[in-house]
Scaffold this active site. Structure first.
Site, PDB file in Angstrom:
ATOM      1  CG  ASP A 208      -2.457   0.616   1.026  1.00 26.12           C
ATOM      2  OD1 ASP A 208      -2.037   1.723   0.952  1.00 26.12           O
ATOM      3  OD2 ASP A 208      -3.180   0.108   1.770  1.00 26.12           O
TER       4      ASP A 208
ATOM      5  CG  HIS B  55      -0.272   1.247  -3.433  1.00 25.70           C
ATOM      6  ND1 HIS B  55      -1.217   1.197  -2.581  1.00 25.70           N
ATOM      7  CD2 HIS B  55      -0.111   0.449  -4.063  1.00 25.70           C
ATOM      8  CE1 HIS B  55      -2.777   0.159  -3.905  1.00 25.70           C
ATOM      9  NE2 HIS B  55      -0.726  -0.485  -3.711  1.00 25.70           N
TER      10      HIS B  55
END
Ligand SMILES: *[C@@H]1O[C@H](CO)[C@@H](O)[C@H](O)[C@H]1NC(C)=O
Ligand SMILES: *[C@@H]1O[C@H](CO)[C@@H](O)[C@H](O)[C@H]1NC(C)=O
Length: 359
Positions: A179, A202
């Site tokens: 993430d 991310h």
């Protein structure tokens, strides 16, 4: 004493820190009493805990005095530092750091307590505003040289999340995760993310914001230096549609290298993962005073820069300077999209700013 003290509460989500079962080392058992100095008790408790895998150092509710301490690893295994009470720094720390965690793998800091740096007493002794060769003040709590790893396909594994915290610096961390490498949530103020190496993951995000009622403002965010490689996003600000009102301002991203990043520069005010939100109205989180400066490298998609702001509260004071993002794939060169924003543009612009516009 009021709000002006430099108070830091931090929640660090360090991965692989499975400290659930663990043995508890309460500083009280080492002679640490409320309203007294617990420097020695904490040092002893830490040493004992560090020698055991999956241990937890606990400081119960109460106010304690604490001198400068170095809590050192390497430890036998994962370790948790649970601060429920308030630690107060001495009026003269005398060293560069007050509380410093060093060489520890899998550290969790928890407990909702307070590191009260007693800043007001120290600020008077600082002349840095006037004098370049000044003696700097001790750092309250600093996170540096941390390595965090999780597989690229692991869900919701933010590397470091900062929220409801002020005056936090992250230096030289190396983060690979599934993430956000660093995510900066509501209530974050005066945060510096310096030289973070991110990938997979991310990217470095402010948000998501606007999902919940009564979120606190975000302001004073600086992301400086660092490299993002093969990440889904580079630097990003994301807010949910149909949100309650909120603000995010004074956010600056500079001197960052992108290697094969899917969305290198992104403001996304229609953030709606897995379509789980109501798209009925635009986001009401107002974004202002944002800059993207000297950001270069490669984009793995054509859309190297997307600034998609809200129709109800267009972004204001957005500056884009010195951008050089190359797309090497098929279908032409890199593009940039601007929606509900008119950025001030200077320096190199590759792709040209706002090749496609909507208002
Ligand atoms: C915008 O950001 C700059 C740089 O941090 C800051 O000095 C300035 O006060 C901010 N302006 C506003 C209007 O918030
Ligand atoms: C670039 O990123 C894309 C998409 O994330 C990936 O499929 C590709 O393998 C990467 N290329 C290189 C050279 O790493």
């Amino acid at each position: 004493m009021g709000k002006n003290l430099s108070i830091v509460t931090i929640s660090l989500l360090l991965l692989l820190a499975s400290t659930s079962a663990g043995q508890v080392f309460n500083v009280k058992s080492y002679g640490g009493q409320p309203n007294a100095d617990i420097t020695q008790a904490l040092t002893k408790a830490w040493k004992a805990a560090c020698a055991v895998a999956g241990s937890k150092v606990v400081i119960l509710a109460g106010t304690y005095k604490l001198g400068a301490v170095s809590l050192l690893g390497p430890c036998k295994g994962a370790i948790e530092f649970q601060l429920q009470g308030t630690l107060q720094a001495p009026s003269n720390v005398g060293t560069d750091f007050w509380v410093s965690f060093k060489r520890i793998d899998s550290l969790t800091v928890s407990g909702g307590g307070v590191f009260d740096g007693k800043g007001q007493t120290a600020w008077q002794k600082n002349s840095c505003a006037k004098n370049y060769n000044c003696k700097t003040l001790p750092i309250n709590l600093q996170i540096q040289h941390v390595t965090i790893t999780a597989p690229g396909d692991s869900p919701n594994t933010d590397g470091i999340h900062i929220g409801h915290s002020s005056k936090i610096t992250i230096n030289n961390a190396k983060i690979g995760t599934g993430d956000d490498c660093v995510s900066i949530g509501d209530g974050a103020q005066d945060v510096i993310v310096n030289q973070v190496i991110c990938g997979p993951g991310h990217g470095i995000s402010v948000g998501s914001l606007g999902r919940y009622q009564n979120e606190e403002p975000v302001s004073g965010i600086r992301v400086i230096g660092g490299t993002l490689s093969n990440t889904k996003n580079g630097v990003r600000i994301k807010t949910w549609p149909s949100s309650p009102p909120g603000t995010a301002s004074d956010m600056h991203f500079e001197n960052i290298i992108m290697n094969n990043v899917t969305n290198p520069i992104l403001i996304d005010q229609g953030y709606c993962p897995n379509s789980q939100c109501s798209n009925k109205s635009p986001s009401k989180v107002k974004i202002s005073n944002v800059s993207f400066k000297n950001i270069r490298g490669t984009s793995s998609t054509k859309e190297a820069m997307k600034l998609i702001c809200s129709k109800s509260v267009p972004c204001q004071q957005v500056a884009v300077a010195g951008i050089d993002l190359v797309y090497k794939g098929e279908g032409g060169s890199a593009t940039s999209t601007c929606v509900n924003v008119k950025p001030t543009v200077s320096g190199k612009q590759n792709p040209p700013a706002c090749t496609s516009k909507q208002q």
